[in-house]
Write an enzyme that holds these catalytic residues in place. Structure first.
Site, PDB file in Angstrom:
ATOM      1  N   TYR A  50       1.148 -17.206   7.027  1.00  0.00           N
ATOM      2  CA  TYR A  50       2.137 -16.120   7.084  1.00  0.00           C
ATOM      3  C   TYR A  50       3.034 -16.147   5.843  1.00  0.00           C
ATOM      4  O   TYR A  50       3.531 -15.109   5.395  1.00  0.00           O
ATOM      5  CB  TYR A  50       2.944 -16.214   8.381  1.00  0.00           C
ATOM      6  CG  TYR A  50       3.561 -14.903   8.790  1.00  0.00           C
ATOM      7  CD1 TYR A  50       2.761 -13.796   9.079  1.00  0.00           C
ATOM      8  CD2 TYR A  50       4.930 -14.754   8.892  1.00  0.00           C
ATOM      9  CE1 TYR A  50       3.317 -12.588   9.459  1.00  0.00           C
ATOM     10  CE2 TYR A  50       5.503 -13.553   9.274  1.00  0.00           C
ATOM     11  CZ  TYR A  50       4.689 -12.475   9.556  1.00  0.00           C
ATOM     12  OH  TYR A  50       5.255 -11.277   9.922  1.00  0.00           O
TER      13      TYR A  50
ATOM     14  N   LYS B  18      10.674 -12.102   6.848  1.00  0.00           N
ATOM     15  CA  LYS B  18      11.130 -11.942   8.239  1.00  0.00           C
ATOM     16  C   LYS B  18      12.407 -12.738   8.490  1.00  0.00           C
ATOM     17  O   LYS B  18      13.270 -12.315   9.260  1.00  0.00           O
ATOM     18  CB  LYS B  18      10.035 -12.376   9.221  1.00  0.00           C
ATOM     19  CG  LYS B  18       8.826 -11.454   9.265  1.00  0.00           C
ATOM     20  CD  LYS B  18       9.188 -10.019   9.580  1.00  0.00           C
ATOM     21  CE  LYS B  18       7.979  -9.156   9.880  1.00  0.00           C
ATOM     22  NZ  LYS B  18       8.301  -7.717   9.875  1.00  0.00           N
TER      23      LYS B  18
HETATM   24  P1  NAP Z   1       0.975  -1.223  10.684  1.00  0.00           P
HETATM   25  O1  NAP Z   1       0.392  -0.363  11.734  1.00  0.00           O
HETATM   26  O2  NAP Z   1       0.149  -1.454   9.468  1.00  0.00           O
HETATM   27  O3  NAP Z   1       2.415  -0.672  10.293  1.00  0.00           O
HETATM   28  C1  NAP Z   1       3.077  -1.031   9.115  1.00  0.00           C
HETATM   29  C2  NAP Z   1       3.830   0.170   8.642  1.00  0.00           C
HETATM   30  O4  NAP Z   1       4.624  -0.151   7.488  1.00  0.00           O
HETATM   31  C3  NAP Z   1       2.904   1.312   8.223  1.00  0.00           C
HETATM   32  O5  NAP Z   1       3.193   2.465   8.985  1.00  0.00           O
HETATM   33  C4  NAP Z   1       3.244   1.550   6.759  1.00  0.00           C
HETATM   34  O6  NAP Z   1       3.261   2.926   6.424  1.00  0.00           O
HETATM   35  C5  NAP Z   1       4.668   1.019   6.711  1.00  0.00           C
HETATM   36  N1  NAP Z   1       5.076   0.779   5.319  1.00  0.00           N
HETATM   37  C6  NAP Z   1       4.561  -0.131   4.442  1.00  0.00           C
HETATM   38  N2  NAP Z   1       5.147   0.037   3.242  1.00  0.00           N
HETATM   39  C7  NAP Z   1       6.047   1.060   3.374  1.00  0.00           C
HETATM   40  C8  NAP Z   1       6.944   1.713   2.499  1.00  0.00           C
HETATM   41  N3  NAP Z   1       7.059   1.345   1.204  1.00  0.00           N
HETATM   42  N4  NAP Z   1       7.723   2.712   2.977  1.00  0.00           N
HETATM   43  C9  NAP Z   1       7.632   3.102   4.274  1.00  0.00           C
HETATM   44  N5  NAP Z   1       6.778   2.543   5.158  1.00  0.00           N
HETATM   45  C10 NAP Z   1       5.995   1.530   4.701  1.00  0.00           C
HETATM   46  O7  NAP Z   1       1.269  -2.700  11.248  1.00  0.00           O
HETATM   47  P2  NAP Z   1       2.135  -3.230  12.473  1.00  0.00           P
HETATM   48  O8  NAP Z   1       1.529  -4.536  12.820  1.00  0.00           O
HETATM   49  O9  NAP Z   1       2.293  -2.187  13.510  1.00  0.00           O
HETATM   50  O10 NAP Z   1       3.523  -3.562  11.774  1.00  0.00           O
HETATM   51  C11 NAP Z   1       4.759  -3.005  12.210  1.00  0.00           C
HETATM   52  C12 NAP Z   1       5.842  -4.060  12.161  1.00  0.00           C
HETATM   53  O11 NAP Z   1       5.587  -5.046  13.173  1.00  0.00           O
HETATM   54  C13 NAP Z   1       5.944  -4.815  10.849  1.00  0.00           C
HETATM   55  O12 NAP Z   1       7.297  -5.103  10.557  1.00  0.00           O
HETATM   56  C14 NAP Z   1       5.214  -6.115  11.180  1.00  0.00           C
HETATM   57  O13 NAP Z   1       5.579  -7.189  10.319  1.00  0.00           O
HETATM   58  C15 NAP Z   1       5.701  -6.316  12.587  1.00  0.00           C
HETATM   59  N6  NAP Z   1       4.957  -7.281  13.391  1.00  0.00           N
HETATM   60  C16 NAP Z   1       3.615  -7.199  13.515  1.00  0.00           C
HETATM   61  C17 NAP Z   1       2.931  -8.109  14.269  1.00  0.00           C
HETATM   62  C18 NAP Z   1       1.424  -8.063  14.421  1.00  0.00           C
HETATM   63  O14 NAP Z   1       0.822  -9.074  14.775  1.00  0.00           O
HETATM   64  N7  NAP Z   1       0.794  -6.914  14.167  1.00  0.00           N
HETATM   65  C19 NAP Z   1       3.619  -9.153  14.937  1.00  0.00           C
HETATM   66  C20 NAP Z   1       5.008  -9.219  14.812  1.00  0.00           C
HETATM   67  C21 NAP Z   1       5.662  -8.270  14.019  1.00  0.00           C
HETATM   68  P3  NAP Z   1       2.175   3.558   5.418  1.00  0.00           P
HETATM   69  O15 NAP Z   1       0.835   3.040   5.855  1.00  0.00           O
HETATM   70  O16 NAP Z   1       2.366   5.030   5.576  1.00  0.00           O
HETATM   71  O17 NAP Z   1       2.570   3.042   4.055  1.00  0.00           O
END
Ligand code: NAP
Length: 262
Positions: free
Chosen positions: A162, A169
């Site tokens: 990570y 984070k």
């Molecule tokens: P995801 O579907 O890939 O979502 C990530 C989002 O971030 C995308 O919609 C992307 O938008 C956006 N993003 C990236 N760069 C950006 C920018 N410059 N401006 C605006 N938006 C931007 O993945 P996810 O897992 O759902 O992630 C959402 C959150 O949950 C993140 O903070 C992640 O770290 C957190 N999280 C995830 C997990 C896991 O296991 N999946 C666990 C704990 C926390 P575009 O594609 O339009 O750029």
């Protein structure tokens, strides 16, 4: 007091596709009767959002959308102006946005270069502060608004691979506490959900991601991986008046994995 989302509007940032955590939250908020507005950064995400929104309730089938690449101050200012015009007031914001150069989401953490470090911190941590400040300055936030971001255990502990995102984070989680302290006197609450590993587009960038899910299945008290629905329902709670006494908190929705030390 009960869950009442009538006439309440929430900004959802970070729907990339149907697997996105933000989409899980949007679906649960929609079921609860909240009005939604979305922001996106890539045009591809905007196109996907139009199709996804068609499955929401009549209230949100044609939910408005604004462009906001969080690395651009201009985009943030324009987005806030558009939000003001389109909805007037927000009762909450869901910030589900993160990015890190995947070259540094595996192997040794110390290999990270300066530009990738700055980029990850900018998009994944600073953006939460930037959007909240802009919304507050534009008088966009309702009294008692609830602001929410998504984090992961890698911000508190060392999780293999990570790396860089863990540092981002940690900064995000600290921002939650400072923002909660600053905005609390105005009634605004700021919290985080620390979700267990969920297979999304972003998660695919983390080295050996399947191993993290396997460990949760083997060791977490609930012996299963977290679902986006579970994150969604907790988000609904935190965004509602039911959570009126909770701010500066980081709630783990991870099948209890964070309590385990073996
Ligand atoms: P995801 O579907 O890939 O979502 C990530 C989002 O971030 C995308 O919609 C992307 O938008 C956006 N993003 C990236 N760069 C950006 C920018 N410059 N401006 C605006 N938006 C931007 O993945 P996810 O897992 O759902 O992630 C959402 C959150 O949950 C993140 O903070 C992640 O770290 C957190 N999280 C995830 C997990 C896991 O296991 N999946 C666990 C704990 C926390 P575009 O594609 O339009 O750029």
């Amino acid at each position: 007091m009960h869950l009442n989302f009538e006439n309440k509007t929430y900004l959802i940032m970070g729907v990339a596709n149907k697997r996105s955590i933000a989409w899980g939250i949007a679906q649960e908020l929609d079921k609860a009767g909240a009005k939604l507005i979305f922001s996106y950064s890539k045009e591809r995400s905007a196109k996907g959002l139009v199709k996804l929104a068609a499955d929401l309730s009549d209230l949100n089938k044609e939910a408005p959308m604004v462009k906001c690449d969080v690395t651009s101050d201009e985009d943030i200012t324009t987005a806030v102006t558009e939000l003001k015009e389109k909805v007037g007031t927000l009762n909450g914001i869901v910030h589900s946005v993160a990015f890190a150069n995947k070259d540094f989401l595996g192997d040794d953490y110390s290999a990270v270069d300066r530009a990738s470090f700055a980029q990850a911190l900018d998009i994944s941590a600073y953006s939460f502060t930037a959007i909240i400040r802009a919304a507050k300055l534009a008088d966009l936030l309702a009294e008692n608004a609830s602001l929410l971001t998504l984090t992961y255990l890698g911000g508190e502990r060392v999780i293999q691979n990570y790396n860089l995102m863990g540092i981002a984070k940690a900064a995000l989680e600290s921002s939650v506490r400072y923002l909660a302290s600053e905005y609390g006197p105005t009634g605004v609450r700021v919290n985080a959900i620390s979700a267990g590993p969920i297979r999304t587009l972003s998660a695919r960038g983390v080295g050996n991601f399947s191993e993290s899910q396997k460990m949760v299945e083997e060791r977490a008290p609930l012996r299963r991986v977290t679902t986006v629905e579970e994150v969604g329902t907790t988000a609904v709670f935190l965004l509602s008046d039911m959570a009126s006494g909770i701010t500066g908190e980081n709630i783990h929705v991870d099948s209890g994995y964070h309590i385990i030390g073996y």
